[in-house]
Design an enzyme around this catalytic site. Sequence first.
Site, PDB file in Angstrom:
ATOM      1  N   THR A 156      -5.920   1.430  -2.902  1.00 24.92           N
ATOM      2  CA  THR A 156      -7.470   1.789  -3.125  1.00 24.92           C
ATOM      3  C   THR A 156      -7.600   1.651  -4.648  1.00 24.92           C
ATOM      4  OG1 THR A 156      -7.248   3.868  -1.742  1.00 24.92           O
ATOM      5  CG2 THR A 156      -8.790   3.816  -3.376  1.00 24.92           C
ATOM      6  N   SER A 184      -0.025   4.167   2.820  1.00 19.80           N
ATOM      7  CA  SER A 184       0.362   4.046   4.421  1.00 19.80           C
ATOM      8  C   SER A 184       1.563   3.415   4.497  1.00 19.80           C
ATOM      9  CB  SER A 184      -0.689   3.041   4.782  1.00 19.80           C
ATOM     10  OG  SER A 184      -0.393   1.707   4.473  1.00 19.80           O
ATOM     11  N   TRP A 240       1.829  -4.248   9.274  1.00 23.95           N
ATOM     12  CA  TRP A 240       1.102  -5.136  10.379  1.00 23.95           C
ATOM     13  C   TRP A 240       0.631  -6.264   9.776  1.00 23.95           C
ATOM     14  CZ3 TRP A 240      -3.937  -6.227  10.215  1.00 23.95           C
ATOM     15  CH2 TRP A 240      -4.742  -5.388   9.481  1.00 23.95           C
ATOM     16  N   TYR A 254      -9.986   2.948  12.313  1.00 21.02           N
ATOM     17  CA  TYR A 254     -10.490   3.098  10.943  1.00 21.02           C
ATOM     18  C   TYR A 254     -11.900   3.679  11.187  1.00 21.02           C
ATOM     19  CZ  TYR A 254      -6.855   0.087   9.258  1.00 21.02           C
ATOM     20  OH  TYR A 254      -5.534  -0.509   8.964  1.00 21.02           O
ATOM     21  N   ASN A 259       3.260   1.809   7.418  1.00 19.41           N
ATOM     22  CA  ASN A 259       3.469   0.547   8.471  1.00 19.41           C
ATOM     23  C   ASN A 259       3.292  -0.799   7.871  1.00 19.41           C
ATOM     24  OD1 ASN A 259       2.326   3.165  10.289  1.00 19.41           O
ATOM     25  ND2 ASN A 259       3.893   2.102  11.532  1.00 19.41           N
ATOM     26  N   ASP A 300       0.989  -1.091   0.036  1.00 20.36           N
ATOM     27  CA  ASP A 300      -0.081   0.261  -0.073  1.00 20.36           C
ATOM     28  C   ASP A 300       0.760   1.247   0.083  1.00 20.36           C
ATOM     29  OD1 ASP A 300      -2.019   1.765   0.540  1.00 20.36           O
ATOM     30  OD2 ASP A 300      -2.047   1.671   2.547  1.00 20.36           O
ATOM     31  N   ASP A 341      -2.175   5.879  -5.267  1.00 18.44           N
ATOM     32  CA  ASP A 341      -2.361   4.873  -3.935  1.00 18.44           C
ATOM     33  C   ASP A 341      -2.719   3.413  -4.561  1.00 18.44           C
ATOM     34  OD1 ASP A 341      -3.111   3.612  -1.839  1.00 18.44           O
ATOM     35  OD2 ASP A 341      -4.692   4.953  -1.195  1.00 18.44           O
TER      36      ASP A 341
END
Length: 452
Positions: free
Chosen positions: A342, A157, A161, A201, A159, A154, A339
Amino acid sequence: PVCIDSHPERKVIHLTSFFNINQFFENQPITLTLIMIFKTITLSALAFLAASPTHASEEQAQAQATAKKPLVRIPMHKVSDHEYVNRFLIRERDALLNLQSSESKMDGIATPRKLNALRGGKDESEIIKDYANAQYYGVVKIGSPPQEFQVIYDTGSSNLWVPEKGCVHCGYRLIHGGKNKYDKDASESFVEDGTEFAIQYGSGAVSGVFAEETITLAEDIAVEGQKFATIHDAAGMGIGYAFGYFDGILGLGFDSISVGGVETVFHNAIDQGLVEKPMFAFYLGDNADGELTFGGYDEDKFVGNLEWVPLSDETYWRIDLDEIKMGDFVVGKTDAIVDSGTSLIVGPTNAIRSIANKIGASPTITGQYTVDCETLDSIPDITWTISGKEYTVAGKDLTIQSGGMCIFAMIGMDFPKPGPAWILGDVFMRKYYTVFDYDGARVAFAEAVSSF
């Protein structure tokens, strides 16, 4: 004579042998001068022959260090349009049930999502987009021995996880076999951190703790000491996560928007000298799988020349737009982020509503639009002018179709300043091969080759 062997282990043996010979000569009636001459000649030969392999080894090591690193490729798997439409219908159903049970639920659904706030990577919870519309995912490996996860790569963003063992609200075995979960006890390279991690979120929070691990991209890029988050509650991802094929998120944005100020996986890969160039590139197949390339770009995946565009800031991959035009709808100077997380084109709510009205699209309870599949040929093309060059996506490619349903691939969402006005998601990136230059703070576009 002394026999010299260049083998590292045998050097020691022969060196000892030399001193035995030396001792022999010193015990004989021979002049000191002759002994010293012998020592000098033998030591010189020994030093020369012993140093030669080392010098060669140094040259080999230098050659290996300067050798061009190959491009590293990660297959990007695409969720089919049929499954995408099914997910859409499930979200519609759940939204209707929520509306019937409580008016307050409707407020939660209609609240515009925010992107990760531009606050320099502070520790507090951030409100960011959800991934209900994500269509592409690929593999990342974590730990030693490696544990495999499917993640969304992505650019919106920063991070990394994944869910941890014992995570709640982390999928169901009946849906795609459940989620892969990280087991710290099974990894030799796990380093505990314990700092709390949380992202807010639209429907709730995703929370866990930070840890350090070895993160492997494809088979060749092993990033050591990478800080990432292990999630123990993923309720905030909502129904889109439960039905998605992905286990977690791997952010490819900049450190400045990373929760906790954590250095990104790709930034660490650059710092550790693991990639040839500080670049990565996306090729997204249309109705087919795509490819993510680290360390440069693949010239076989596009036609023509790459057109470079400078970033307006190093947070998201954010660029200035000269103009957007679709039929008689025109927007002047504005901005957007590119992005990969998305799938749709996102724009201001009023602008998307105006476009939808002009093409006869019908709104749904989740904020998306549907169009009559019989009218696809009448949808006008959309053109973005970026740094003086026009990039066009055909009207018929602005829909996601399965069976008799056609979903309009544009959605309205309002981001408070300093957030961007538009998001160029996978609908745009399927048409245009996209290169992200981390150190150069720029992106490049070129027409992607057809995946058919």
